[in-house]
Design a protein around this motif. Structure first.
Motif, PDB file in Angstrom:
ATOM      1  N   GLN B 197       0.824  -1.210   0.000  1.00  0.00           N
ATOM      2  CA  GLN B 197       0.000   0.000   0.000  1.00  0.00           C
ATOM      3  C   GLN B 197       0.862   1.265   0.000  1.00  0.00           C
ATOM      4  O   GLN B 197       0.511   2.271  -0.611  1.00  0.00           O
ATOM      5  CB  GLN B 197      -0.952  -0.006   1.198  1.00  0.00           C
ATOM      6  CG  GLN B 197      -2.011  -1.092   1.089  1.00  0.00           C
ATOM      7  CD  GLN B 197      -2.737  -1.312   2.409  1.00  0.00           C
ATOM      8  OE1 GLN B 197      -3.491  -0.463   2.856  1.00  0.00           O
ATOM      9  NE2 GLN B 197      -2.497  -2.436   3.040  1.00  0.00           N
ATOM     10  N   ILE B 198       1.982   1.205   0.720  1.00  0.00           N
ATOM     11  CA  ILE B 198       2.892   2.353   0.701  1.00  0.00           C
ATOM     12  C   ILE B 198       3.473   2.529  -0.701  1.00  0.00           C
ATOM     13  O   ILE B 198       3.538   3.647  -1.224  1.00  0.00           O
ATOM     14  CB  ILE B 198       4.009   2.182   1.754  1.00  0.00           C
ATOM     15  CG1 ILE B 198       3.435   2.318   3.171  1.00  0.00           C
ATOM     16  CG2 ILE B 198       5.121   3.216   1.532  1.00  0.00           C
ATOM     17  CD1 ILE B 198       4.432   2.038   4.289  1.00  0.00           C
ATOM     18  N   ALA B 199       3.862   1.421  -1.319  1.00  0.00           N
ATOM     19  CA  ALA B 199       4.402   1.510  -2.680  1.00  0.00           C
ATOM     20  C   ALA B 199       3.354   2.100  -3.626  1.00  0.00           C
ATOM     21  O   ALA B 199       3.669   2.918  -4.485  1.00  0.00           O
ATOM     22  CB  ALA B 199       4.853   0.128  -3.162  1.00  0.00           C
ATOM     23  N   ALA B 200       2.099   1.680  -3.433  1.00  0.00           N
ATOM     24  CA  ALA B 200       1.020   2.168  -4.298  1.00  0.00           C
ATOM     25  C   ALA B 200       0.702   3.640  -4.035  1.00  0.00           C
ATOM     26  O   ALA B 200       0.030   4.284  -4.837  1.00  0.00           O
ATOM     27  CB  ALA B 200      -0.238   1.315  -4.097  1.00  0.00           C
ATOM     28  N   ARG B 202       2.843   5.976  -3.960  1.00  0.00           N
ATOM     29  CA  ARG B 202       3.877   6.803  -4.610  1.00  0.00           C
ATOM     30  C   ARG B 202       3.262   8.046  -5.260  1.00  0.00           C
ATOM     31  O   ARG B 202       2.276   7.962  -5.983  1.00  0.00           O
ATOM     32  CB  ARG B 202       4.602   5.966  -5.674  1.00  0.00           C
ATOM     33  CG  ARG B 202       5.629   6.747  -6.517  1.00  0.00           C
ATOM     34  CD  ARG B 202       6.416   5.846  -7.442  1.00  0.00           C
ATOM     35  NE  ARG B 202       7.412   5.076  -6.709  1.00  0.00           N
ATOM     36  CZ  ARG B 202       8.642   5.527  -6.389  1.00  0.00           C
ATOM     37  NH1 ARG B 202       9.018   6.747  -6.755  1.00  0.00           N
ATOM     38  NH2 ARG B 202       9.480   4.773  -5.716  1.00  0.00           N
ATOM     39  N   GLN B 241      10.239   2.161   3.704  1.00  0.00           N
ATOM     40  CA  GLN B 241       9.236   1.934   2.663  1.00  0.00           C
ATOM     41  C   GLN B 241       8.667   3.258   2.148  1.00  0.00           C
ATOM     42  O   GLN B 241       8.418   3.420   0.948  1.00  0.00           O
ATOM     43  CB  GLN B 241       8.111   1.043   3.207  1.00  0.00           C
ATOM     44  CG  GLN B 241       8.574  -0.397   3.486  1.00  0.00           C
ATOM     45  CD  GLN B 241       7.594  -1.188   4.336  1.00  0.00           C
ATOM     46  OE1 GLN B 241       6.666  -0.635   4.931  1.00  0.00           O
ATOM     47  NE2 GLN B 241       7.797  -2.496   4.414  1.00  0.00           N
ATOM     48  N   VAL B 242       8.468   4.194   3.063  1.00  0.00           N
ATOM     49  CA  VAL B 242       7.933   5.503   2.679  1.00  0.00           C
ATOM     50  C   VAL B 242       8.951   6.247   1.795  1.00  0.00           C
ATOM     51  O   VAL B 242       8.588   6.857   0.790  1.00  0.00           O
ATOM     52  CB  VAL B 242       7.564   6.312   3.949  1.00  0.00           C
ATOM     53  CG1 VAL B 242       7.363   7.788   3.635  1.00  0.00           C
ATOM     54  CG2 VAL B 242       6.314   5.723   4.600  1.00  0.00           C
ATOM     55  N   ALA B 245       9.115   4.809  -1.595  1.00  0.00           N
ATOM     56  CA  ALA B 245       7.972   5.218  -2.413  1.00  0.00           C
ATOM     57  C   ALA B 245       8.120   6.656  -2.908  1.00  0.00           C
ATOM     58  O   ALA B 245       7.192   7.213  -3.498  1.00  0.00           O
ATOM     59  CB  ALA B 245       6.671   5.066  -1.614  1.00  0.00           C
ATOM     60  N   GLY B 246       9.270   7.251  -2.629  1.00  0.00           N
ATOM     61  CA  GLY B 246       9.558   8.559  -3.207  1.00  0.00           C
ATOM     62  C   GLY B 246       9.297   9.740  -2.293  1.00  0.00           C
ATOM     63  O   GLY B 246       9.486  10.887  -2.707  1.00  0.00           O
ATOM     64  N   TYR B 247       8.903   9.487  -1.077  1.00  0.00           N
ATOM     65  CA  TYR B 247       8.600  10.607  -0.172  1.00  0.00           C
ATOM     66  C   TYR B 247       9.883  11.307   0.247  1.00  0.00           C
ATOM     67  O   TYR B 247      10.846  10.646   0.664  1.00  0.00           O
ATOM     68  CB  TYR B 247       7.851  10.102   1.060  1.00  0.00           C
ATOM     69  CG  TYR B 247       7.463  11.208   2.035  1.00  0.00           C
ATOM     70  CD1 TYR B 247       6.466  12.122   1.703  1.00  0.00           C
ATOM     71  CD2 TYR B 247       8.092  11.338   3.269  1.00  0.00           C
ATOM     72  CE1 TYR B 247       6.112  13.142   2.585  1.00  0.00           C
ATOM     73  CE2 TYR B 247       7.736  12.339   4.157  1.00  0.00           C
ATOM     74  CZ  TYR B 247       6.746  13.243   3.812  1.00  0.00           C
ATOM     75  OH  TYR B 247       6.389  14.243   4.681  1.00  0.00           O
TER      76      TYR B 247
END
Lengths: 286, 286
Positions: B197-200, B202, B241-242, B245-247
């Motif tokens: 869900q974190i990856a999604a 992004r 993970q966050v 995901a590009g954060y």
């Protein structure tokens, strides 16, 4: 009392889980069910042990009550090998008890995070390994294991399977007659994808437990349950989904609640029966 | 204090959410951040209102602190049309406040079940409709809305979006620059599918909030949070993970906790800073 299954939405009928009348001995709980024409009971191991397994099994058989579940095995997540072995030994004993009592299912509360660890994946693998070790014992004794998903607020300390789908994914690694899942409304009602997970549990639903979510959460979150209709869960909808997934077993009412425990047990049983009928358009079954 | 972003896992740095020092006024909280070289702050509307919006905005600007969020809007789920309109009016005001304060995001706690209803779908549709009404206002004022998923134990009374994926699904109906999601470790850590869900999420992560899950849950479940490292959440893993995901924004430490509130605020700020560095191998940022 209605006779037709359709009146109960095809459920087999009402079962009173002993936890709803926590202060009663097994014999008292059996007597309560008989007085209130509740045809099935969910038993707890501590009350079985108090009476002795053989006497408990005889008492239930003599009563004619159906045993819809035995609660509970599980708590598999231990860092210490000795503690892990002890947990497995206790679970093997629980399987034997379930067989002796003729219970439909042995309910498994699988355990929280491993002590000293924050690794959810590790805990989940440990649960899967323990269930795998238990399956041959269950198959030999003809007992079905019921993997229960617990509300995410119990993830750290009681059960790392937090959604019905987590339990279904685990159960599917094993034969359906050996491992099913427990659907407990209190634990899974909030999930936006619950309907799909119930449908995916077809053939795996080993036990269906009902309690309502009452507000506010009490100091002990374990006890935040209420009589059917006193809280916020759409119990009729979830019941319909469980029936649509092919479940034809008992509906156990299991209410952990200080006020319910403090009420006279005959009042509690009468309320359980009345609310079950009102909410599900159902008599208590045969 | 480290200079390289890599030392902070590419997060921009540490932000102190005002809720962690609930007893302080806005000016006191700003002073605390400056004393402890914490470069950003998450503001709360009640403390902004107490000082007055213009003075609050001036105080924050003068301090040089970055405003990583304004908490909060939301509570959209009302049966009564008047109450619904009032909630929207209040949210429009919150958007304007976020713009004036230069906040990265207006955090939305979207509301629980509609009073008198058990219909989760109805409540979720009501939330989606309200966010849709708010988006043009946010776009006009250049404010990003942050939809927060709350722990399922708050589903009935605070937020019917219980998983990060629920928030992402809602946010995706709108332009990414207008609607993102808030990832709060306390609310989502238990989810077996969190990584996916974190990856999604992004491109949609508008705010990242950190608190640990301490046991046992206190009488008020809202307050079951602890300093980073005092509880059971694998915060380093979720942070990684966050970031993956590009954060690249701020990490807000937001701890609702009676013991933390009762501690001297300078001790709290020092602990927040130290734990952030220990757990995430990160200085407070610039």
């Amino acid at each position: 009392m209605t006779g037709a299954g359709g009146d109960r939405g095809e459920l087999r009928g009402l079962s009173l889980n002993q936890a709803t009348v926590k202060n009663l001995t097994l014999e008292q709980a059996v007597g309560l069910c008989l007085r209130h024409e509740i045809p099935a009971i969910g038993l707890w191991r501590d009350r079985v042990a108090e009476l002795g397994l053989a006497r408990a099994a005889a008492a239930v058989r003599a009563s004619g009550l159906h045993v819809s579940s035995l609660c509970r095995g599980g708590f598999f997540t231990h860092a210490d090998p000795g503690a892990r072995a002890a947990a497995l030994a206790d679970n093997r004993a629980a399987v034997a008890e379930a067989a002796e009592l003729g219970a439909d299912v042995l309910v498994l509360v699988c355990g929280g995070l491993v002590p000293g660890s924050r690794d959810l994946g590790l805990a989940r693998r440990m649960v899967a390994d323990a269930v795998a070790e238990l399956v041959p014992v269950a198959e030999r004794l003809g007992v079905r294991l019921g993997v229960e998903a617990l509300h995410p607020m119990f993830c750290a300390d009681r059960c790392v399977l937090s959604r019905l789908g987590d339990a279904v994914d685990l159960a599917r690694r094993f034969p359906a007659e050996a491992v099913g899942v427990v659907v407990d409304t209190y634990h899974v009602w909030w999930d936006s994808q619950l309907a799909g997970q119930i449908a995916a549990a077809r053939g795996r639903i080993a036990c269906f437990q009902l309690a309502d979510w009452v507000e506010p959460l009490p100091a002990d979150a374990l006890l935040g349950r209420g009589h059917l209709g006193d809280g916020r869960i759409d119990l009729a909808q979830i019941t319909a989904q469980v029936v649509a997934a092919g479940y034809r077993g008992w509906a156990e009412v299991e209410i952990f609640s200080r006020p319910v425990w403090d009420a006279p047990p005959d009042d509690t049983a009468a309320t359980v029966r009345r609310r079950f009928a009102e909410l599900l358009g159902a008599g208590p079954g045969r």
